[in-house]
Design an enzyme around this catalytic site. Structure first.
Site, PDB file in Angstrom:
ATOM      1  N   ASP A 128      86.341  60.602  57.374  1.00  0.00           N
ATOM      2  CA  ASP A 128      84.968  60.495  56.881  1.00  0.00           C
ATOM      3  C   ASP A 128      84.889  60.403  55.353  1.00  0.00           C
ATOM      4  OD1 ASP A 128      81.961  61.146  57.975  1.00  0.00           O
ATOM      5  OD2 ASP A 128      82.275  61.954  55.973  1.00  0.00           O
TER       6      ASP A 128
ATOM      7  N   SER B 211      74.145  61.543  59.001  1.00  0.00           N
ATOM      8  CA  SER B 211      74.443  62.258  57.761  1.00  0.00           C
ATOM      9  C   SER B 211      73.415  63.383  57.542  1.00  0.00           C
ATOM     10  CB  SER B 211      74.473  61.242  56.610  1.00  0.00           C
ATOM     11  OG  SER B 211      75.046  61.784  55.460  1.00  0.00           O
TER      12      SER B 211
ATOM     13  N   HIS C 149      82.640  57.558  55.986  1.00  0.00           N
ATOM     14  CA  HIS C 149      81.271  58.054  56.126  1.00  0.00           C
ATOM     15  C   HIS C 149      80.227  56.939  56.086  1.00  0.00           C
ATOM     16  CE1 HIS C 149      78.236  61.107  56.318  1.00  0.00           C
ATOM     17  NE2 HIS C 149      77.601  60.556  55.313  1.00  0.00           N
TER      18      HIS C 149
END
Ligand SMILES: *[C@@H]1O[C@H](CO)[C@@H](O)[C@H](O)[C@H]1NC(C)=O
Ligand SMILES: *[C@@H]1O[C@H](CO)[C@@H](O)[C@H](O)[C@H]1NC(C)=O
Ligand SMILES: *[C@@H]1O[C@H](CO)[C@@H](O)[C@H](O)[C@H]1NC(C)=O
Ligand SMILES: *[C@@H]1O[C@H](CO)[C@@H](O)[C@H](O)[C@H]1NC(C)=O
Length: 285
Positions: free
Chosen positions: A211, A95, A266
């Site tokens: 995501d 990330s 995600h």
């Protein structure tokens, strides 16, 4: 006797050449090193003997500090570690940590990182409600630029890589980070920024359409919004076509791997063993 000595040397060489390079891990926004524990444990289990460094800097709220500052601090740690391992290390960021990792490669072009794995990082920037509201629940998408493209907004990591497709002039005027690290704006560090990328053995960009946080999800692979809110893929963007940071150089040499995995949210990338086994471990030699 001769034979014994020779076998001894050969066996030692095999041990040396077969040992795995150390791996440096950088966590995502609003969390800390604990979020990388599963990846660390899996690497140690499957690649016994690997040294895994899981940075605990900038956990929690401090993950919102300026990107350059974070990259400078974590990068100093990384460079210190690389000095102990002249044969090189690997780097993996998740990330925001994936974008920080890339920044470190560019800001410290003397690094000896061999393979860099970007696990769902906003490499081309970020513009989306889901992500915004994780951290700024009350901020409206369309007016976020007013906060981020300001001197105050540039003190935050999110402001640093906020890339509003409707306000590109302000983005280039105010953002002190993303247009520079992407060499969209030339600086006296542009060459170093490129050198830090082209020297990699491999760059692995992992992302996927489910995501739900990185927006557009293609940003995890350097794609981004073009005109009319349509997404332009990496190979049709200037950063690639004009080889601004060396992505084309890597690709032409077969050293850029783009991996798209559907069905991964995600907040699952770093917790999914099959992601580690199939798409991470193969690049950690
Ligand atoms: C890096 O190593 C040097 C010398 O060993 C030391 O002085 C410095 O504090 C270290 N820096 C970090 C960030 O650990
Ligand atoms: C780039 O320019 C800035 C200020 O203009 C200066 O402080 C810095 O040392 C320069 N860096 C390099 C690598 O030349
Ligand atoms: C964007 O929309 C305008 C007006 O509708 C059109 O002229 C232009 O070709 C579009 N651009 C792209 C890249 O689709
Ligand atoms: C885990 O990753 C695999 C791909 O390796 C994917 O098919 C699966 O949907 C993922 N599971 C979760 C819960 O994210």
């Amino acid at each position: 006797m001769k034979f014994t000595l020779l076998s001894y040397i050969v066996i030692n060489l095999l041990i040396v050449t077969q040992s795995y390079k150390p791996v440096f891990l950088i966590h995502g926004i609003m969390t800390g090193s604990v979020c990388m524990d599963l990846i660390k444990a899996r690497i140690e289990e499957k690649h016994p003997g690997t040294m895994v460094f899981n940075t605990d800097r900038f956990g929690g709220w401090s993950s919102l500090e300026n990107m350059w500052y974070q990259a400078q601090q974590i990068g100093s740690d990384l460079i210190n570690i690389t000095q102990l391992y002249p044969e090189g290390i690997h780097l993996l960021g998740y990330s925001q940590g994936a974008l920080l990792s890339r920044t470190i490669l560019q800001a410290f072009p003397e690094h000896n990182v061999k393979n860099f794995i970007s696990l769902s990082g906003p490499q081309a920037g970020q513009y989306g409600t889901d992500f915004l509201h994780l951290i700024f629940p009350d901020l409206a998408l369309k007016s976020a630029f007013e906060l981020f493209y300001s001197r105050v907004g540039q003190h935050t990591s999110v402001g640093n890589y906020w890339n509003d497709p409707y306000h590109q002039t302000l983005y280039k005027e105010y953002s002190q980070y993303l247009p520079y690290v992407n060499n969209e704006i030339k600086s006296n560090r542009s060459e170093e920024f490129k050198k830090g990328i082209t020297k990699l053995n491999k760059m692995i960009l992992i992302g996927g359409p489910d995501d739900n946080v990185i927006t557009p999800w293609e940003s995890s692979q350097f794609g981004y919004y073009g005109e009319n809110n349509t997404v332009v893929n990496l190979i049709d963007r200037d950063i690639y076509k004009n080889d601004l940071i060396g992505l084309k150089t890597l690709d032409d040499a077969g050293r850029l791997k783009i991996i798209t995995v559907p069905g991964v949210d995600h907040f699952m990338w770093h917790l999914n063993i099959s992601i580690v086994d199939n798409f991470i471990l193969p690049y950690l030699d």
